[in-house]
Design a protein around this motif. Structure first.
Motif, PDB file in Angstrom:
ATOM      1  N   GLU A 163      -0.218   1.020   8.061  1.00 27.75           N
ATOM      2  CA  GLU A 163      -0.269  -0.044   7.373  1.00 27.75           C
ATOM      3  C   GLU A 163      -0.857  -1.677   8.308  1.00 27.75           C
ATOM      4  O   GLU A 163      -1.648  -1.903   8.645  1.00 27.75           O
ATOM      5  N   VAL A 175      -3.848   3.424   1.644  1.00 30.22           N
ATOM      6  CA  VAL A 175      -3.589   4.448   0.956  1.00 30.22           C
ATOM      7  C   VAL A 175      -3.305   5.954   0.571  1.00 30.22           C
ATOM      8  O   VAL A 175      -2.308   6.516   0.252  1.00 30.22           O
ATOM      9  N   THR A 202       0.831  -1.275  -0.059  1.00 34.29           N
ATOM     10  CA  THR A 202      -0.033   0.355   0.093  1.00 34.29           C
ATOM     11  C   THR A 202       0.977   1.502   0.463  1.00 34.29           C
ATOM     12  O   THR A 202      -0.003   2.354  -0.253  1.00 34.29           O
ATOM     13  N   CYS A 231      -8.310  -0.915   3.113  1.00 37.86           N
ATOM     14  CA  CYS A 231      -7.219  -0.547   1.830  1.00 37.86           C
ATOM     15  C   CYS A 231      -6.743   1.512   1.601  1.00 37.86           C
ATOM     16  O   CYS A 231      -6.069   1.577   1.320  1.00 37.86           O
TER      17      CYS A 231
END
Ligand SMILES: CC(C)(COP(=O)(O)OP(=O)(O)OC[C@H]1O[C@@H](n2cnc3c(N)ncnc32)[C@H](O)[C@@H]1OP(=O)(O)O)[C@@H](O)C(=O)NCCC(=O)NCCSC(=O)C[C@@H](O)CCCCCCCCCCCCC(=O)O
Length: 719
Positions: A251, A236, A135, A232
């Motif tokens: 993350e 990001v 990510t 997710c």
């Protein structure tokens, strides 16, 4: 588990060796760490190339390890030390680079892919996120919008698309390892910092916050209640906002939460359940790896209604010649037009020409004389199907298979009218047959293993997820569905509205509530089945139809709706109201509220408040309860088979694993207690009575689903 070889004098070639997909098990990770250290120390080595055995780079972390205690070197520092190494590292991607496999490649300084390779970060489909730096590195390589799209969907991209996105440096039609070695030799001595993704800033994009907000809104709408896509986006966003080290911390935190969640367990269970279902096994122990399937080059499809059309399209798209039969010219022309249009649309989308040359449309059974197999898809009527079956025997080759696309009729009874009972099986497709992934392959008492193997192989070839099931009324899926439908209408009688029931189911994760699904598929279909099964007949009082039929509670609401011509979307009115016949947007209909109130008044039912919890418990637990009966009867080989049927045929949400997994996750004793309660309250609904198997499993300590096979004698589960 990672082989180290020196090639071309100065290259260390590190080959991941963990077939079938070179997953990053503890042993592989250990092998990589040792090999990288050796390469970095060896003064003769000037560059390192990574590849996977058997032309598959790497399928990612070893998912099997997720359910146990994890040992061995962790991925994050391993990949970091590769990236930080002072010798150029090149990934030679053949086959697949997925999940941790792609993250390993992103830790390399260069990436070369073979044209046939597929790359992606599919962790989201397992309830996770790419937590080995994916990510954080991918946005730094291809930008936030593209990374968001790939990471939140888990979509695989082709090597060509990967090149366009900037994920790989080179694509080769030849051997990726050779090309990677050439690239490695050519970059020896070049500065490595520009190739270390962790040192880069994410590719600039305007209004990153807005992009992330839009992605968040999209994933929340697309996968309601699912945690992974949201995490997710959050990861990001961290790549866009935070320095690399802080982004990696975020993350990790997000992954920790997901990793421990029931959703991730459910989705990983679903991954293995799907693969297990393909390893079919019959009660006589004939199975996928000891039975040869026949080749099918030419097939017949009888009946070109909605199902027949979809089946013909699926077969032709897989390169199988099809003889499509109808009974009259008008139907034939109608079917031909529909099939042709579907194939043309599909071909246009894929930029190829439609394989229309594979199709023959005819009214004559004689054209079937040299087909290998026939799929009958005529109206769901036993007598009609029997007539078709005996007519087929007059024209087919003696060894041609006859398959019926019945959704629940007795396959043995149909086979009995033929001259080839071992060659008769059910192939129960789901509408629309060219779209829906599920295929129930039904073996009758005389079906040969070869016939089952052939139907399973054919299903796989046309892209279906196939599950073998035994022969009983409704097989697995519809046998369970009937009871779920009953519960949903009982809830209406007791005080709920279609909107309320649907909202509870949609919040649970179903893409569509049961009443919306009914309107979509057509309420007249079930009405016809109920008429044929004798539940509706001339003796039913048209003014106040009985709520007690064939010895149990019966809800006449759906019949009463059909009597008003409310068949669902196609008539513009069903449980909901639509702007016009065929339109899709369901709106609340005050007439339905009045209809339900009148109904309750007529029968003296005092409506009560129904909670979402009750909706879910009654709908989900009734499914599991019948699932236990199905296991007891040996109709499904294992609980994962039932779950795959519900995941791929009935829209059961993947993050809930399937009805059997859900029951196991909620706790079998809870399910038992709730069913006992609801059965006490509704003694006129026998299906609410807890099954013997459920009681037994609870008495035996409620083992997790993976252990049911040691408690249930006839289970043929691979879990
Ligand atoms: C690869 C495929 C596309 C191949 O498809 P194909 O149709 O050819 O074949 P099958 O699907 O039938 O598969 C054949 C066979 O292989 C098994 N299998 C496939 N992939 C895996 C896998 N990744 N792990 C284990 N087994 C796998 C499959 O079950 C079949 O077996 P069978 O017995 O039935 O023959 C297709 O298979 C596919 O799509 N696979 C999944 C790809 C995928 O989703 N990859 C992502 C995996 S998750 C991941 O990579 C996470 C990473 O981001 C790393 C996260 C690190 C931090 C995690 C912390 C948790 C600790 C875990 C340990 C790591 C140590 C650490 O770093 O701390």
């Amino acid at each position: 588990m990672a082989r180290y070889t020196r090639v071309k004098g100065s290259i260390a070639l590190i080959t991941l060796t963990n077939p079938p997909v070179n997953a990053l098990s503890a042993a592989v990770r250990r092998g990589i760490v040792e090999s990288v250290s050796r390469a970095l120390k060896d003064e003769q080595v000037k560059a390192v190339v990574f590849c996977g055995e058997n032309e598959k780079f790497c399928g990612g972390a070893d998912i099997k390890e997720f359910s146990g205690s994890v040992s061995g070197p962790p991925l994050v520092p391993m990949i970091h030390s590769m990236e930080a190494g002072e010798k150029p590292m090149v990934a030679a991607i053949e086959g697949v680079a997925l999940g941790g496999g792609l993250e390993l490649a992103l830790g390399c300084h260069y990436r070369v892919a073979n044209t046939k390779a597929r790359l992606g970060l599919p962790e989201v489909t397992l309830g996770l996120l790419p937590a080995a730096g994916g990510t954080q590195r991918l946005p730094r390589l291809i930008g936030i919008p593209a990374a968001l799209e790939l990471i939140t969907t888990g979509r695989h991209v082709s090597a060509q698309e990967a090149l366009q996105l900037g994920m790989v440096d080179q694509v080769t039609e030849g051997n990726a390892v050779q090309a990677a070695m050439e690239l490695a030799l050519s970059v020896i001595g070049h500065p490595l910092n520009p190739c270390r993704l962790s040192l880069r800033a994410p590719v600039w994009a305007p209004d990153v916050d807005g992009v992330c907000d839009a992605a968040l809104a999209q994933v929340k709408q697309r996968s309601r209640g699912v945690m992974a896509p949201v995490a997710c986006v959050q990861a990001v966003r961290a790549a866009a906002m935070l320095p690399y080290g802080k982004g990696m911390e975020r993350e990790r935190q997000l992954m920790d939460t997901l990793f421990r969640s029931g959703q991730a367990q459910a989705m990983q269970y679903a991954f293995f359940a799907q693969r297990n279902a393909g390893k079919w096994i019959l009660p006589n122990r004939a199975q996928w790896n000891n039975t040869k399937a026949r080749e099918v080059q030419r097939a017949g499809v009888i009946g070109l209604g909605t199902m027949g059309q979809g089946i013909a399209v699926s077969l032709v798209k897989a390169g199988i010649s099809v003889v499509a039969i109808e009974t009259d010219t008008k139907q034939l022309e109608w079917g031909k037009k529909a099939v042709t249009a579907m194939l043309q649309r599909d071909a246009q989308r894929r930029g190829v020409s439609p394989p229309l040359h594979l199709l023959t449309f005819t009214l004559s059974f004689h054209q079937l004389r040299d087909v290998d197999l026939v799929i009958e898809a005529v109206f769901e009527d036993m007598n009609l199907k029997k007539r078709v079956f005996s007519d087929l025997c007059k024209v087919l080759r003696v060894n041609a298979l006859i398959c019926t696309n019945t959704s629940g009729l007795n396959v043995d009874e149909l086979a009995a009218v033929t001259d080839r009972q071992p060659l008769v099986v059910g192939m129960h497709f789901f509408a629309p047959a060219h779209v829906m992934k599920l295929l129930e392959v039904v073996y009758g008492s005389r079906s040969s293993p070869e016939a089952v193997a052939t139907a399973m192989a054919l299903g796989k070839r046309i892209g279906k997820v196939c599950v073998t099931v035994g022969n009983c009324s409704g097989f697995v899926g519809n046998r369970m569905l009937k009871l779920y439908l009953d519960q949903s209408v009982y809830l209406l009688e007791e005080g709920a509205t279609p909107e309320q029931v649907d909202q509870a189911l949609e919040e649970f994760g179903f893409a569509m509530g049961i009443f919306k699904v009914g309107d979509l598929s057509g309420l007249d279909v079930g009405w016809r089945v109920r008429k044929a099964s004798g539940l509706i007949g001339p003796d039913v009082d048209p003014v106040k139809p009985s709520r007690w039929r064939l010895g149990r509670r019966y809800c006449p609401l759906p019949d009463m709706l059909c009597q008003q011509g409310r068949f669902g979307q196609k008539t513009g009115r069903g449980w909901y109201l639509y702007d016009s016949p065929g339109s899709k947007e369901a709106k609340s209909d005050p007439e339905i509220q009045n209809f339900l109130e009148d109904y309750r008044r007529k029968y003296g039912i005092i409506p009560r408040r129904i909670t979402s919890q009750e909706v879910i418990e009654r709908c989900a637990f009734i499914l599991a309860n019948e699932g236990f009966r199905i296991l007891e009867d040996g109709i499904a080989a294992g609980p994962e088979h039932i779950d795959v049927i519900y995941l791929f045929g009935y829209g059961w949400p993947r993050h809930r694993g399937g009805p059997m997994f859900y029951a196991s996750q909620v706790g079998l004793s809870v399910v038992l207690e709730k069913l006992e309660h609801y059965h006490r309250v509704h003694p006129d609904v026998p299906s609410l009575e807890p099954s013997r198997l459920l009681r037994r499993l609870v008495a035996e300590g409620s083992p997790p689903i993976q252990q049911w096979k040691s408690h249930i004698k006839n289970l043929r589960s691979h879990l």
